[in-house]
Write a protein that holds these residues in place. Structure first.
Motif, PDB file in Angstrom:
ATOM      1  N   GLN A 211     -61.766  16.152  46.394  1.00  0.00           N
ATOM      2  CA  GLN A 211     -61.864  17.573  46.733  1.00  0.00           C
ATOM      3  C   GLN A 211     -60.479  18.229  46.747  1.00  0.00           C
ATOM      4  OE1 GLN A 211     -63.433  15.156  48.669  1.00  0.00           O
ATOM      5  NE2 GLN A 211     -65.403  15.476  47.626  1.00  0.00           N
ATOM      6  N   VAL A 212     -59.531  17.587  47.415  1.00  0.00           N
ATOM      7  CA  VAL A 212     -58.172  18.122  47.450  1.00  0.00           C
ATOM      8  C   VAL A 212     -57.546  18.060  46.058  1.00  0.00           C
ATOM      9  CG1 VAL A 212     -55.847  17.817  48.386  1.00  0.00           C
ATOM     10  CG2 VAL A 212     -57.838  17.583  49.880  1.00  0.00           C
ATOM     11  N   ALA A 213     -57.794  16.972  45.335  1.00  0.00           N
ATOM     12  CA  ALA A 213     -57.252  16.831  43.982  1.00  0.00           C
ATOM     13  C   ALA A 213     -57.737  17.958  43.082  1.00  0.00           C
ATOM     14  CB  ALA A 213     -57.649  15.478  43.398  1.00  0.00           C
ATOM     15  N   SER A 214     -59.011  18.300  43.186  1.00  0.00           N
ATOM     16  CA  SER A 214     -59.554  19.361  42.333  1.00  0.00           C
ATOM     17  C   SER A 214     -58.961  20.722  42.689  1.00  0.00           C
ATOM     18  CB  SER A 214     -61.079  19.399  42.431  1.00  0.00           C
ATOM     19  OG  SER A 214     -61.509  19.715  43.744  1.00  0.00           O
ATOM     20  N   ARG A 215     -58.692  20.946  43.978  1.00  0.00           N
ATOM     21  CA  ARG A 215     -58.071  22.213  44.376  1.00  0.00           C
ATOM     22  C   ARG A 215     -56.652  22.317  43.824  1.00  0.00           C
ATOM     23  NH1 ARG A 215     -60.130  20.867  49.699  1.00  0.00           N
ATOM     24  NH2 ARG A 215     -62.182  21.796  49.992  1.00  0.00           N
ATOM     25  N   LEU A 216     -55.930  21.210  43.835  1.00  0.00           N
ATOM     26  CA  LEU A 216     -54.588  21.218  43.258  1.00  0.00           C
ATOM     27  C   LEU A 216     -54.640  21.481  41.757  1.00  0.00           C
ATOM     28  CD1 LEU A 216     -52.905  18.187  45.075  1.00  0.00           C
ATOM     29  CD2 LEU A 216     -52.450  20.609  45.470  1.00  0.00           C
ATOM     30  N   LEU A 217     -55.600  20.868  41.092  1.00  0.00           N
ATOM     31  CA  LEU A 217     -55.710  21.044  39.649  1.00  0.00           C
ATOM     32  C   LEU A 217     -55.999  22.497  39.282  1.00  0.00           C
ATOM     33  CD1 LEU A 217     -55.616  19.556  36.949  1.00  0.00           C
ATOM     34  CD2 LEU A 217     -58.086  19.190  37.147  1.00  0.00           C
ATOM     35  N   ALA A 218     -56.641  23.209  40.187  1.00  0.00           N
ATOM     36  CA  ALA A 218     -56.939  24.624  39.935  1.00  0.00           C
ATOM     37  C   ALA A 218     -55.668  25.458  39.803  1.00  0.00           C
ATOM     38  CB  ALA A 218     -57.822  25.173  41.050  1.00  0.00           C
ATOM     39  N   SER A 219     -54.522  24.895  40.160  1.00  0.00           N
ATOM     40  CA  SER A 219     -53.254  25.614  40.006  1.00  0.00           C
ATOM     41  C   SER A 219     -52.929  25.872  38.533  1.00  0.00           C
ATOM     42  CB  SER A 219     -52.114  24.819  40.647  1.00  0.00           C
ATOM     43  OG  SER A 219     -52.358  24.608  42.026  1.00  0.00           O
ATOM     44  N   PHE A 220     -53.600  25.160  37.647  1.00  0.00           N
ATOM     45  CA  PHE A 220     -53.398  25.354  36.209  1.00  0.00           C
ATOM     46  C   PHE A 220     -54.238  26.505  35.650  1.00  0.00           C
ATOM     47  CE2 PHE A 220     -51.878  20.936  36.382  1.00  0.00           C
ATOM     48  CZ  PHE A 220     -50.842  20.935  35.461  1.00  0.00           C
ATOM     49  N   LYS A 221     -54.978  27.183  36.492  1.00  0.00           N
ATOM     50  CA  LYS A 221     -56.000  28.117  36.000  1.00  0.00           C
ATOM     51  C   LYS A 221     -55.455  29.230  35.102  1.00  0.00           C
ATOM     52  CE  LYS A 221     -55.954  30.962  40.253  1.00  0.00           C
ATOM     53  NZ  LYS A 221     -54.868  30.183  40.900  1.00  0.00           N
ATOM     54  N   SER A 222     -54.184  29.581  35.265  1.00  0.00           N
ATOM     55  CA  SER A 222     -53.613  30.686  34.475  1.00  0.00           C
ATOM     56  C   SER A 222     -52.800  30.196  33.285  1.00  0.00           C
ATOM     57  CB  SER A 222     -52.739  31.566  35.377  1.00  0.00           C
ATOM     58  OG  SER A 222     -53.476  32.106  36.448  1.00  0.00           O
ATOM     59  N   TRP A 223     -52.992  28.961  32.876  1.00  0.00           N
ATOM     60  CA  TRP A 223     -52.125  28.393  31.840  1.00  0.00           C
ATOM     61  C   TRP A 223     -52.196  29.146  30.518  1.00  0.00           C
ATOM     62  CZ3 TRP A 223     -53.734  26.153  27.170  1.00  0.00           C
ATOM     63  CH2 TRP A 223     -55.114  25.945  27.037  1.00  0.00           C
ATOM     64  N   ARG A 224     -53.333  29.748  30.201  1.00  0.00           N
ATOM     65  CA  ARG A 224     -53.462  30.474  28.929  1.00  0.00           C
ATOM     66  C   ARG A 224     -52.608  31.742  28.890  1.00  0.00           C
ATOM     67  NH1 ARG A 224     -57.490  28.371  25.837  1.00  0.00           N
ATOM     68  NH2 ARG A 224     -59.041  27.074  26.925  1.00  0.00           N
ATOM     69  N   MET A 225     -52.165  32.207  30.048  1.00  0.00           N
ATOM     70  CA  MET A 225     -51.367  33.433  30.101  1.00  0.00           C
ATOM     71  C   MET A 225     -49.874  33.164  29.916  1.00  0.00           C
ATOM     72  SD  MET A 225     -53.321  35.144  33.362  1.00  0.00           S
ATOM     73  CE  MET A 225     -52.265  36.598  33.356  1.00  0.00           C
ATOM     74  N   LEU A 226     -49.507  31.898  29.847  1.00  0.00           N
ATOM     75  CA  LEU A 226     -48.098  31.537  29.712  1.00  0.00           C
ATOM     76  C   LEU A 226     -47.602  31.769  28.288  1.00  0.00           C
ATOM     77  CD1 LEU A 226     -48.300  28.172  31.678  1.00  0.00           C
ATOM     78  CD2 LEU A 226     -47.307  30.319  32.523  1.00  0.00           C
ATOM     79  N   GLU A 227     -46.279  31.833  28.111  1.00  0.00           N
ATOM     80  CA  GLU A 227     -45.727  31.956  26.761  1.00  0.00           C
ATOM     81  C   GLU A 227     -45.938  30.618  26.042  1.00  0.00           C
ATOM     82  OE1 GLU A 227     -42.475  29.609  28.378  1.00  0.00           O
ATOM     83  OE2 GLU A 227     -43.830  31.087  29.222  1.00  0.00           O
ATOM     84  N   PRO A 228     -45.841  30.587  24.717  1.00  0.00           N
ATOM     85  CA  PRO A 228     -46.259  29.417  23.922  1.00  0.00           C
ATOM     86  C   PRO A 228     -45.722  28.071  24.387  1.00  0.00           C
ATOM     87  CG  PRO A 228     -45.847  31.257  22.469  1.00  0.00           C
ATOM     88  CD  PRO A 228     -45.446  31.702  23.849  1.00  0.00           C
ATOM     89  N   ARG A 229     -44.428  27.992  24.724  1.00  0.00           N
ATOM     90  CA  ARG A 229     -43.867  26.688  25.094  1.00  0.00           C
ATOM     91  C   ARG A 229     -44.516  26.151  26.366  1.00  0.00           C
ATOM     92  NH1 ARG A 229     -39.700  23.174  24.701  1.00  0.00           N
ATOM     93  NH2 ARG A 229     -38.887  22.279  26.628  1.00  0.00           N
ATOM     94  N   ARG A 230     -44.513  26.932  27.419  1.00  0.00           N
ATOM     95  CA  ARG A 230     -45.104  26.474  28.674  1.00  0.00           C
ATOM     96  C   ARG A 230     -46.609  26.256  28.503  1.00  0.00           C
ATOM     97  NH1 ARG A 230     -41.121  30.091  30.775  1.00  0.00           N
ATOM     98  NH2 ARG A 230     -39.801  29.156  32.404  1.00  0.00           N
ATOM     99  N   LYS A 231     -47.240  27.118  27.761  1.00  0.00           N
ATOM    100  CA  LYS A 231     -48.685  26.995  27.534  1.00  0.00           C
ATOM    101  C   LYS A 231     -49.031  25.638  26.912  1.00  0.00           C
ATOM    102  CE  LYS A 231     -52.475  29.393  25.165  1.00  0.00           C
ATOM    103  NZ  LYS A 231     -52.831  30.573  24.328  1.00  0.00           N
TER     104      LYS A 231
END
Length: 212
Positions: free
Chosen positions: A163-183
């Motif tokens: 449960q905690v692991a999945s909440r931490l993983l949700a921190s990636f939710k905005s990855w598509r909004m990053l510039e190409p390298r970070r994305k």
């Protein structure tokens, strides 16, 4: 203005007093950013004179913005003062995880070895690891090490607390909004998590939906 907001009266939780404290502490943070030497002196003085946790936490937060020996001394002093108070130590861990500097990831890794931290304690994990994930400049490092670190923690934690692991993983939710390298770096680490064998349903679901 900050000095005019000071009060000689005893601590009171009423709305007016809380508002004054909040504004005074915001000003302390701004001083720390704009005039580090003065900010450090004011933060040290506020911590020493503080008669409530709010002001002492604000002093700690302001001092985390000012690199140097004074910062490390106040961080150590805070930990010693509140060593017997777990909920306050959670805030101590988070304050360090939020430091917007390139050395913060190493600091977080080091704090994972601190006696106050345990990967089996959800509050500690949310404070330290969750705090780092909320540190936008350092979680989103250009070398991708912030993403790699969080992915490693998610995979390790999934075995004991999905449960905690999945909440931490949700921190990636905005990855598509990053510039190409970070994305690209974020997508690679998300894929690493998604392709880990025997993932819990919680983590697998977040990974699949985030990548979809």
């Amino acid at each position: 203005l900050r000095e005019r907001l000071a009060s000689a009266a005893r601590y009171s939780p009423d709305a007016a007093s809380a508002g004054r404290r909040a504004l005074r502490n915001e000003l302390l943070g701004l001083i720390a950013l704009s005039a580090p030497d003065s900010g450090a002196q004011l933060a040290e003085a506020q911590f020493a004179a503080g008669d409530n946790l709010t002001d002492r936490l604000a002093a700690l937060a302001a001092m985390t913005l000012i690199p140097g020996e004074a910062r490390e001394a106040l961080i150590a002093r805070f930990a010693k003062t509140y060593a017997a108070e777990p909920l306050v130590l959670d805030k101590w861990l988070m304050a360090q995880a939020l430091i917007p500097e390139s050395g913060t990831l190493d600091r977080v890794r080091s704090l994972m070895q601190h006696p106050a931290f345990s990967l089996t304690n959800p509050n500690r994990v949310r404070a330290l690891i969750g705090g780092f994930a909320a540190n936008l400049t350092q979680f989103n490092r250009t070398d991708g090490e912030g993403y790699a670190f969080l992915a490693e923690i998610v995979i390790a934690l999934d075995r004991t607390n999905p449960q905690v692991a999945s909440r931490l993983l949700a921190s990636f939710k905005s990855w598509r909004m990053l510039e190409p390298r970070r994305k690209a770096l974020a997508e690679t680490k998300l894929g690493m998590v998604a392709n880990t064998p025997n993932l819990s349903r919680d983590v697998a679901d977040i990974a699949e939906r985030t990548l979809a």
